[in-house]
Design an enzyme around this catalytic site. Sequence first.
Site, PDB file in Angstrom:
ATOM      1  CB  ALA A 268      44.242  61.014  46.435  1.00 13.40           C
TER       2      ALA A 268
ATOM      3  CB  CYS B 115      33.990  59.982  43.813  1.00 13.16           C
ATOM      4  SG  CYS B 115      35.720  59.922  44.296  1.00 13.16           S
TER       5      CYS B 115
ATOM      6  CG  HIS C 145      43.152  64.099  50.359  1.00 14.22           C
ATOM      7  ND1 HIS C 145      43.210  63.244  49.289  1.00 14.22           N
ATOM      8  CD2 HIS C 145      42.670  65.274  49.878  1.00 14.22           C
ATOM      9  CE1 HIS C 145      42.780  63.859  48.206  1.00 14.22           C
ATOM     10  NE2 HIS C 145      42.451  65.096  48.536  1.00 14.22           N
TER      11      HIS C 145
END
Length: 283
Positions: A199, A215, A80
């Site tokens: 996100a 991921c 992020h």
Amino acid sequence: MSELRFVRLGFGEEAVEYRAAWDKQREVHAARFADEVGDTCLLLEHPPVYTAGRRTAESERPLDGTPVVDVDRGGKITWHGPGQLVGYPIMKLPRPVDVVAHVRRLEEALILTAAEFGLETTRIEGRSGVWVLGDPVEQRPSLGGLSLDFDPRLTDEEFDPRLNGPEYAPSNAGQRREDRKLAAIGIRVAKGVTMHGFALNVNPDNTWFDRIIPCGIRDAGVASLANELGREVTIEEVLPVVEKHLRAVLEGADLQPREVVRETAPAAAPAAADATAVAAASA
């Protein structure tokens, strides 16, 4: 369902540190469980941070020892930071909780958001989030001079794309015409109330993703609205559009509890699955 309340916590120079936002989520979650507030979506940017869901493998973390915040959401590791719009919908769902349906609703709102900016996105079976589809494998440029039939990311368990230059970097997936993720989703449901969320990459520096296996997916990459559209797109532009589609999809949803199939075989010991559920959704 009830009206969805939006709270804009901080953007740009007022971006919210991840742990502070996590504390805020817990505060709102407790209030929502007690029916002291209605369904609430926190919207914000974070300063740069890596977060790892419960399924993250050690081999997917940064090689250089960069700190990672381990969190209680579903999915694996992600990043992020500036240029990424983060949303934490904190909502009460009917029990037994249908986690997958909640993830699908978030995906739908973000697909509609991208479409409003002129970008076609979709879902990919078995991979949560919102995706820009690449070209068919046979039409993509080769990697390292080899046919993609011999892509080492898929055939060599010890191959690490992070150690093999920019041609394998997740941030360059668009140049390779591969599938690339525009928005990641990872959630947790505790006491019937959701936490964490999505996100959406608006205009971040996607090279941050090159330090990890985003991921846990080795054969795809990451995208952003700005890169895909070939023009500047700002968080300020995207905020009201995301709010509009989240409101339409989430407020308009006919929430139903997950269908429970009763078995005739002797039941196992009671589990706490309904009290706390973690989506197998990716971060």
